[in-house]
Design an enzyme around this catalytic site. Structure first.
Site, short mmCIF file in Angstrom:
data_model
loop_
_atom_site.label_atom_id
_atom_site.label_comp_id
_atom_site.label_asym_id
_atom_site.label_seq_id
_atom_site.Cartn_x
_atom_site.Cartn_y
_atom_site.Cartn_z
N ASP A 100 -0.08 -8.24 -3.73
CA ASP A 100 -0.22 -7.93 -2.30
C ASP A 100 -1.67 -7.90 -1.84
O ASP A 100 -2.60 -7.70 -2.63
CB ASP A 100 0.40 -6.56 -2.01
CG ASP A 100 1.91 -6.59 -1.98
OD1 ASP A 100 2.50 -7.61 -2.39
OD2 ASP A 100 2.51 -5.58 -1.57
N HIS A 151 2.69 -10.27 4.77
CA HIS A 151 2.39 -8.84 4.56
C HIS A 151 1.69 -8.26 5.79
O HIS A 151 0.91 -7.32 5.66
CB HIS A 151 1.54 -8.69 3.31
CG HIS A 151 1.53 -7.30 2.72
ND1 HIS A 151 2.67 -6.51 2.64
CD2 HIS A 151 0.53 -6.55 2.16
CE1 HIS A 151 2.36 -5.35 2.07
NE2 HIS A 151 1.07 -5.36 1.79
N HIS A 155 -2.39 -5.05 7.75
CA HIS A 155 -1.91 -4.01 6.84
C HIS A 155 -1.76 -2.64 7.54
O HIS A 155 -2.19 -1.61 7.02
CB HIS A 155 -2.84 -3.88 5.64
CG HIS A 155 -2.19 -3.28 4.41
ND1 HIS A 155 -1.98 -1.93 4.28
CD2 HIS A 155 -1.72 -3.85 3.28
CE1 HIS A 155 -1.41 -1.69 3.10
NE2 HIS A 155 -1.23 -2.86 2.48
N HIS A 245 -1.72 -5.88 -7.04
CA HIS A 245 -2.56 -6.24 -5.90
C HIS A 245 -3.67 -7.19 -6.35
O HIS A 245 -4.20 -7.05 -7.45
CB HIS A 245 -3.16 -5.00 -5.26
CG HIS A 245 -2.14 -4.06 -4.69
ND1 HIS A 245 -1.45 -3.16 -5.47
CD2 HIS A 245 -1.68 -3.90 -3.43
CE1 HIS A 245 -0.60 -2.48 -4.69
NE2 HIS A 245 -0.72 -2.91 -3.46
#
Length: 280
Positions: A100, A151, A155, A245
């Site tokens: 991510d 995503h 964020h 990540h």
């Protein structure tokens, strides 16, 4: 004679356009869902904090282009879910690795290098503001068979946004992905694992399935390379989706951990794959 030829050519063009339109309509309804039955998590999912923006970041760095060219295909129809998918269906010892918050030129290439060395695909849930600056990394992901998911742009915590803001976060990111990766994303993941009804509805409207995770490495806390390796090894099981990540901070531990746990998973008989949404 010239007038007759003109009408003949015009009729042929109209017939061709009608055929193309019919083919496009048929393909619009051809996608199915490849995921399994959603599973409710035992506890609220955790996630990494929002990454620090680059010094030259701007909320409007990538402006939509308008002009001539073929119209974009409509988003594939997807079911409206009330929970994200947490696992995948697959034969045998199948697992999915996801990363991510990227792409980040400091860490994403190292992850891609390891995946290429062992010839396995992964999923990258990218943030639009990061992806806008790294189209080459998204193109590499496409070339090497990886799946790119949405995503959001910056964020944010979606549960604190309006419906219009959520749509903007998703739509702008999908456009960046399509331009650099070559196709619109078919999967999305809410930052922090914080989903709400608007996120599910808008994701479905944009042709995306919601995918969460089963094993959280908590690599964003920098627990140590060995700890990350142990968390993946202890959580490995058929259908598991692993969360790591490749951006949002110092991800050198995540890069080193992948080099250690990936060959171990393969040696243990696990098949690393990405979920597929098959044609109906």
């Amino acid at each position: 004679m010239q007038k007759d030829q003109l009408f003949t050519r015009r009729g042929a063009l109209l017939a061709g356009a009608a055929a193309v339109g019919a083919a496009g309509t048929a393909s619009l309804f051809a996608w199915g869902t490849g995921g399994g039955t959603p599973v409710r998590p035992d506890a609220p999912a955790a996630g990494a904090p929002a990454h620090r923006l680059p010094a030259n970041s701007s909320a409007y760095r990538l402006q939509p282009l308008t002009g001539y060219g073929p119209p974009r295909a409509a988003a594939a129809r997807t079911p409206l879910r009330s929970e994200p998918l947490l696992r995948i269906d697959g034969r045998g010892r199948t697992m999915v690795l996801t990363f991510d918050d990227g792409p980040d030129p400091r860490y994403t290439p190292g992850i891609l290098d390891t995946l290429a060395e062992y010839d396995v695909p992964a999923m990258f849930f990218v943030c639009g503001e990061m992806a806008a600056d790294q189209p080459g990394l998204l193109a590499r992901m496409a070339d090497e068979g990886h799946t790119v998911g949405n995503h959001t742009w910056s964020h944010p915590l979606l549960t604190k946004l309006t419906r219009r803001q959520i749509r903007s976060e998703m739509t702008r990111t999908s456009e960046v992905i399509e331009n650099a990766y070559g196709e619109r994303p078919r999967w999305f993941r809410a930052p922090y694992g914080a989903w709400n009804r608007a996120a599910f509805q808008l994701g479905s409207e944009l042709g995306m399935e919601p995918l969460a995770w089963t094993v959280d490495t908590l690599d964003w806390t920098s627990p140590g390379t060995g700890t990350i390796v142990d968390r993946v090894g202890n959580g490995a099981a058929p259908g598991v989706v692993v969360l790591s990540h490749d951006a949002g901070g110092d991800r050198s531990q995540s890069v080193r951990a992948l080099r250690r746990y990936l060959p171990r998973l393969l040696d243990s008989g696990y098949h690393i794959t990405v979920p597929r949404r098959q044609l109906a």
